[in-house]
Design an enzyme around this catalytic site. Sequence first.
Site, short mmCIF file in Angstrom:
data_model
loop_
_atom_site.label_atom_id
_atom_site.label_comp_id
_atom_site.label_asym_id
_atom_site.label_seq_id
_atom_site.Cartn_x
_atom_site.Cartn_y
_atom_site.Cartn_z
N ASP A 299 63.68 181.91 6.79
CA ASP A 299 64.78 181.21 6.15
C ASP A 299 65.61 182.15 5.76
O ASP A 299 66.05 182.65 5.82
CB ASP A 299 64.07 180.76 4.21
CG ASP A 299 64.80 180.04 3.77
OD1 ASP A 299 65.66 178.90 3.77
OD2 ASP A 299 64.71 179.93 2.92
N PHE A 473 68.56 177.49 2.11
CA PHE A 473 67.40 176.08 2.30
C PHE A 473 67.23 176.19 3.60
O PHE A 473 67.46 174.56 4.60
CB PHE A 473 67.68 174.27 1.78
CG PHE A 473 67.86 174.87 -0.31
CD1 PHE A 473 67.74 175.35 -1.03
CD2 PHE A 473 69.94 173.92 -0.41
CE1 PHE A 473 67.94 175.95 -2.02
CE2 PHE A 473 70.14 174.44 -1.49
CZ PHE A 473 68.84 175.55 -2.68
N HIS A 474 67.13 176.94 4.72
CA HIS A 474 67.01 176.48 6.06
C HIS A 474 65.60 177.21 6.58
O HIS A 474 65.40 177.94 7.06
CB HIS A 474 67.46 177.05 6.76
CG HIS A 474 69.29 177.10 6.13
ND1 HIS A 474 69.79 177.66 6.40
CD2 HIS A 474 69.66 175.54 6.05
CE1 HIS A 474 71.14 176.86 6.22
NE2 HIS A 474 71.40 175.68 5.63
N PRO A 475 64.39 176.73 5.72
CA PRO A 475 62.90 176.98 6.30
C PRO A 475 62.64 176.75 7.67
O PRO A 475 62.81 175.48 7.78
CB PRO A 475 62.24 176.60 5.09
CG PRO A 475 62.44 175.63 4.58
CD PRO A 475 64.19 175.82 5.17
#
Length: 538
Positions: A299, A473-475
């Site tokens: 992330d 919020f980029h998993p």
Amino acid sequence: MSGLPDQADYVIIGAGSAGCVLANRLSADPANRVAVLEAGGRNAHLLATMPAGMATLMRDANPSNWAFESEPVEALGGRRMFVPRGRGWGGSSAINGMLYVRGNRADYDQWRQMGLAGWSYDDVLPLFRRMEDFEGGADDWHGQGGELAVRYGTSRDPIYRAFIAAGRSAGHRETEDFNGAEQDGVGRYQVNIDGGRRAGARRAFLLPALKRPNLTAGTDIHVTRIVVEGGRAVAVEYVSGKDRTPGRITATREIIVSAGTMQSPQILNLSGIGDPESLRALGLPVVAALPGVGRNLQDHVDIAVTYRSRLPLLWSRTKGWRAAMIGLRYLISRGGLGASNSLEAGGFLRTRPELDRPDVQIQFIPGAMVNHGQKGMQPFDGFSIDMIALHPESRGTVRLRSADPFAAPEIHPNHLATPGDVATLRAAVRMARAIGEQPALAPWRIAEDEPGAEVVTDAAIDAWLRERAATIFHPVGTCRMGATDDPGAVVDAKLRLRGIAGLRVADASVMPTIVTGNTNAASMMIGEKAAELILAGV
């Protein structure tokens, strides 16, 4: 009743960014019967349409946001991270910041070098171009006439241009197109906003395809497991509605899991696919031993250097009765602040010149933000130079909390677990300050608010990072692709699940390494790639 048929050729689990693209492409052939199973709703409400609605949708638990929470993160002082994930048609493209960033050429060439044939930049560029309707017209980098609106932001706020000028005077080049020949530099972002409306995967791909009689997209369908018989995925079991009515749909050709980085591994685990020891501990049968399911979580972590402003910015423009006026103007004309994501400028920089691609991203925000806005905007006028570490060394996991399919997954992000990750973000703070102190921002700038002028040494900056850093919020990565000799891979280069026929995964969870930038465009490309592979019969 769910409204789903008992049988379809292709069953897609999840109507998110990749799932919507898949539904569109697979149903384009009228001979293909396609069904999409989505746990959320239609996302047809105003906040999912109005770009500025993201501030509410991303921050709070609501019908469009699963709003998970991580386990305590040791390197961040035991803080739990808020983990928003899109729910309903469009998935996270229905609640995200709408930035259109593909990543860097080196990201995809690295995938190819890992043994993933068909995933180099030259391989995937035509897929990006095929989807696009770029306002600048078709060229070597962009497409026109596709379903996905790609535009530049429409705000004329002079502080965006001032930020770009400050970046130039701090020694960085200006780039006109972060998705073009060179990503490095500062400039304007491209966005998925069209005519003042969010242009996510729901609007671009799913809604037009629903006119086809061979496509069904259900809502409020919660998948409980994938049924595997004789080494082949044959059906999906689910419950629907508030009364959780059980149902089952058979797939005559393939099942594609597109439930996202958190829930694709969860669904596989619930189906007996994953680490044998973990499955047995929860009383689940082992259908396929794949220890890589739920591992390799990556992330992007960010930190915002903020300044107080002497001129009015988002805080003054949105507080009190002004918020109602923004909504009213939007309803009347689809214009004003309601039609903007307030993220129209930024950049991609390298903290060290020897790097082969940028390792830091900037999102410039005309508001003073903490924890990427999870606590809302600070109650004063200010601006944020939000710095994002793009290539984390740290790896986390997503596990089953229990065998209950309604229990939230157990998320261990493991942010900033290595000295290298901390060093990158520390260097990014110093780069942000160098930009923030430039003369171009002087008309707005009063003084640095966070971390504050007294935070200067490495130790002081590191302590502040552990207090304030958060996920952006980029998993990705929990069902990663890998070559045939990669023991941790979950799917192969064709996105086929190892050891089970008729089952693929297609979403951000298959990325072996995270891309250089926001992940939504790459997720949609993965849906495009999956459809191409499926329709080619490979």
